[in-house]
Design a protein around this motif. Structure first.
Motif, PDB file in Angstrom:
ATOM      1  N   ALA A  79       0.849  -1.186   0.000  1.00 53.48           N
ATOM      2  CA  ALA A  79       0.000   0.000   0.000  1.00 53.48           C
ATOM      3  C   ALA A  79       0.885   1.235   0.000  1.00 53.48           C
ATOM      4  N   GLU A  80       0.287   2.355  -0.387  1.00 54.05           N
ATOM      5  CA  GLU A  80       0.994   3.626  -0.431  1.00 54.05           C
ATOM      6  C   GLU A  80       0.280   4.637   0.454  1.00 54.05           C
ATOM      7  N   ILE A  81       1.050   5.392   1.223  1.00 56.27           N
ATOM      8  CA  ILE A  81       0.499   6.493   2.006  1.00 56.27           C
ATOM      9  C   ILE A  81       0.297   7.673   1.070  1.00 56.27           C
ATOM     10  N   LYS A  82      -0.900   8.258   1.116  1.00 52.86           N
ATOM     11  CA  LYS A  82      -1.233   9.408   0.282  1.00 52.86           C
ATOM     12  C   LYS A  82      -1.814  10.521   1.151  1.00 52.86           C
ATOM     13  N   SER A  83      -1.568  11.737   0.734  1.00 55.50           N
ATOM     14  CA  SER A  83      -2.226  12.932   1.286  1.00 55.50           C
ATOM     15  C   SER A  83      -2.153  13.068   2.801  1.00 55.50           C
ATOM     16  N   MET A  84      -0.977  12.773   3.378  1.00 54.86           N
ATOM     17  CA  MET A  84      -0.756  13.079   4.799  1.00 54.86           C
ATOM     18  C   MET A  84      -0.673  14.594   4.906  1.00 54.86           C
ATOM     19  N   ARG A  85      -1.539  15.172   5.704  1.00 57.81           N
ATOM     20  CA  ARG A  85      -1.558  16.632   5.845  1.00 57.81           C
ATOM     21  C   ARG A  85      -2.059  16.999   7.228  1.00 57.81           C
ATOM     22  N   THR A  86      -1.357  17.912   7.870  1.00 58.27           N
ATOM     23  CA  THR A  86      -1.793  18.495   9.135  1.00 58.27           C
ATOM     24  C   THR A  86      -2.216  19.929   8.877  1.00 58.27           C
ATOM     25  N   ALA A  87      -3.359  20.314   9.438  1.00 59.26           N
ATOM     26  CA  ALA A  87      -3.819  21.699   9.305  1.00 59.26           C
ATOM     27  C   ALA A  87      -2.775  22.627   9.909  1.00 59.26           C
ATOM     28  N   ASN A  88      -2.571  23.779   9.289  1.00 56.70           N
ATOM     29  CA  ASN A  88      -1.555  24.722   9.769  1.00 56.70           C
ATOM     30  C   ASN A  88      -1.705  25.024  11.254  1.00 56.70           C
ATOM     31  N   ALA A  89      -2.916  25.236  11.725  1.00 57.37           N
ATOM     32  CA  ALA A  89      -3.152  25.595  13.125  1.00 57.37           C
ATOM     33  C   ALA A  89      -2.866  24.442  14.084  1.00 57.37           C
ATOM     34  N   ALA A  90      -2.747  23.222  13.563  1.00 57.19           N
ATOM     35  CA  ALA A  90      -2.522  22.052  14.419  1.00 57.19           C
ATOM     36  C   ALA A  90      -1.087  21.540  14.358  1.00 57.19           C
ATOM     37  N   ARG A  91      -0.216  22.225  13.629  1.00 58.67           N
ATOM     38  CA  ARG A  91       1.175  21.758  13.502  1.00 58.67           C
ATOM     39  C   ARG A  91       1.865  21.782  14.862  1.00 58.67           C
ATOM     40  N   GLY A  92       2.740  20.815  15.068  1.00 58.08           N
ATOM     41  CA  GLY A  92       3.507  20.751  16.308  1.00 58.08           C
ATOM     42  C   GLY A  92       2.762  20.111  17.466  1.00 58.08           C
ATOM     43  N   ARG A  93       1.593  19.551  17.204  1.00 55.35           N
ATOM     44  CA  ARG A  93       0.788  18.939  18.263  1.00 55.35           C
ATOM     45  C   ARG A  93       0.793  17.420  18.203  1.00 55.35           C
ATOM     46  N   GLY A  94       1.576  16.836  17.307  1.00 56.12           N
ATOM     47  CA  GLY A  94       1.650  15.383  17.207  1.00 56.12           C
ATOM     48  C   GLY A  94       0.584  14.760  16.325  1.00 56.12           C
ATOM     49  N   ARG A 108      -1.264  -2.957   8.914  1.00 52.21           N
ATOM     50  CA  ARG A 108      -0.991  -4.277   9.495  1.00 52.21           C
ATOM     51  C   ARG A 108      -2.286  -5.083   9.623  1.00 52.21           C
ATOM     52  N   ARG A 109      -3.333  -4.426  10.127  1.00 57.49           N
ATOM     53  CA  ARG A 109      -4.622  -5.095  10.328  1.00 57.49           C
ATOM     54  C   ARG A 109      -5.177  -5.643   9.010  1.00 57.49           C
ATOM     55  N   SER A 110      -4.909  -4.948   7.916  1.00 57.13           N
ATOM     56  CA  SER A 110      -5.433  -5.388   6.621  1.00 57.13           C
ATOM     57  C   SER A 110      -4.499  -6.358   5.899  1.00 57.13           C
ATOM     58  N   GLY A 111      -3.416  -6.770   6.559  1.00 56.97           N
ATOM     59  CA  GLY A 111      -2.511  -7.752   5.965  1.00 56.97           C
ATOM     60  C   GLY A 111      -1.421  -7.166   5.087  1.00 56.97           C
ATOM     61  N   CYS A 112      -1.250  -5.870   5.163  1.00 52.32           N
ATOM     62  CA  CYS A 112      -0.216  -5.224   4.364  1.00 52.32           C
ATOM     63  C   CYS A 112       1.171  -5.615   4.894  1.00 52.32           C
ATOM     64  N   GLU A 113       2.079  -5.888   3.989  1.00 49.73           N
ATOM     65  CA  GLU A 113       3.446  -6.258   4.352  1.00 49.73           C
ATOM     66  C   GLU A 113       4.433  -5.124   4.113  1.00 49.73           C
ATOM     67  N   ARG A 114       4.137  -4.262   3.136  1.00 49.05           N
ATOM     68  CA  ARG A 114       5.028  -3.144   2.818  1.00 49.05           C
ATOM     69  C   ARG A 114       4.207  -1.888   2.582  1.00 49.05           C
ATOM     70  N   LEU A 115       4.709  -0.793   3.145  1.00 48.17           N
ATOM     71  CA  LEU A 115       4.125   0.520   2.898  1.00 48.17           C
ATOM     72  C   LEU A 115       5.134   1.351   2.124  1.00 48.17           C
ATOM     73  N   PHE A 116       4.649   2.106   1.184  1.00 46.86           N
ATOM     74  CA  PHE A 116       5.473   2.987   0.374  1.00 46.86           C
ATOM     75  C   PHE A 116       4.941   4.407   0.478  1.00 46.86           C
ATOM     76  N   LEU A 117       5.785   5.368   0.132  1.00 43.75           N
ATOM     77  CA  LEU A 117       5.331   6.744   0.019  1.00 43.75           C
ATOM     78  C   LEU A 117       6.285   7.505  -0.885  1.00 43.75           C
ATOM     79  N   GLU A 118       5.756   8.589  -1.422  1.00 46.85           N
ATOM     80  CA  GLU A 118       6.553   9.544  -2.192  1.00 46.85           C
ATOM     81  C   GLU A 118       6.346  10.889  -1.534  1.00 46.85           C
ATOM     82  N   THR A 119       7.439  11.603  -1.304  1.00 47.75           N
ATOM     83  CA  THR A 119       7.366  12.957  -0.768  1.00 47.75           C
ATOM     84  C   THR A 119       8.389  13.810  -1.497  1.00 47.75           C
ATOM     85  N   GLY A 120       8.362  15.075  -1.250  1.00 47.58           N
ATOM     86  CA  GLY A 120       9.266  15.974  -1.951  1.00 47.58           C
ATOM     87  C   GLY A 120      10.684  15.946  -1.407  1.00 47.58           C
ATOM     88  N   SER A 121      11.621  16.326  -2.256  1.00 52.99           N
ATOM     89  CA  SER A 121      13.031  16.392  -1.853  1.00 52.99           C
ATOM     90  C   SER A 121      13.414  17.782  -1.351  1.00 52.99           C
TER      91      SER A 121
END
Length: 162
Positions: A79-94, A108-121
């Motif tokens: 599976a791939e992680i997509k669209s991880m985003r924190t609202a500006n007002a909530a940054r730094g809160r974990g 893990r619950r869905s049986g995934c063995e590998r997670l992938f993601l693409e982010t900026g450099s």
């Protein structure tokens, strides 16, 4: 998860088509296009995030939207992680860490063995790369049809049992 102000942060399945989520995803896409050339922007629009093979979650404190994230099915066990985003007002809160832990548990619950993601450099994405590295993600080659791109960093994580 307890949040600032005493309210509990709850992560639950949601739709990217809710009004507040549309606004957050609009900010996400605007940042992606402001920091990367158009051909290097791989963020999905809300319609794609609502499509088949994608599960979407939001983090909220009471009704206030704090962030979002999605998992896109790639192939059996992947599976791939997509669209991880924190609202500006909530940054730094974990919020991002909580969302990522939730995604790892769901994968893990869905049986995934590998997670992938693409982010900026670019430097703009350095906090995201540090977050993923803290959770065990390491650099990997392009995956699932992506091509090598100096504006992209590809990362993966092999999920252990439990």
């Amino acid at each position: 998860m307890a949040g600032a102000g005493g309210g509990t942060i709850r992560i639950g399945r949601d739709t990217p088509e809710r009004e507040d989520v549309l606004q957050l995803l609009g900010e996400h896409l605007a940042d992606m296009y402001a920091t990367s050339p158009p051909e290097s922007v791989h963020a999905l629009d809300p319609a794609a995030l609502a499509g088949p093979g994608i599960r979407f979650w939001t983090a909220r404190q009471d009704s206030l939207l704090l962030g979002c994230a999605a998992l896109k099915h790639l192939a059996p066990g992947d599976a791939e992680i997509k669209s991880m985003r924190t609202a500006n007002a909530a940054r730094g809160r974990g919020v991002a860490s909580a969302l990522l832990r939730h995604l790892l548990a769901e994968a893990r619950r869905s049986g995934c063995e590998r997670l992938f993601l693409e982010t900026g450099s670019q430097e703009f994405f350095a906090p995201a790369r540090r977050l993923y590295a803290r959770h065990g993600f390491t650099d990997c080659p392009p995956f699932a049809g992506y091509e090598a791109d100096p504006n992209s960093v590809f990362m993966s994580l092999h999920l252990g049992a439990g």
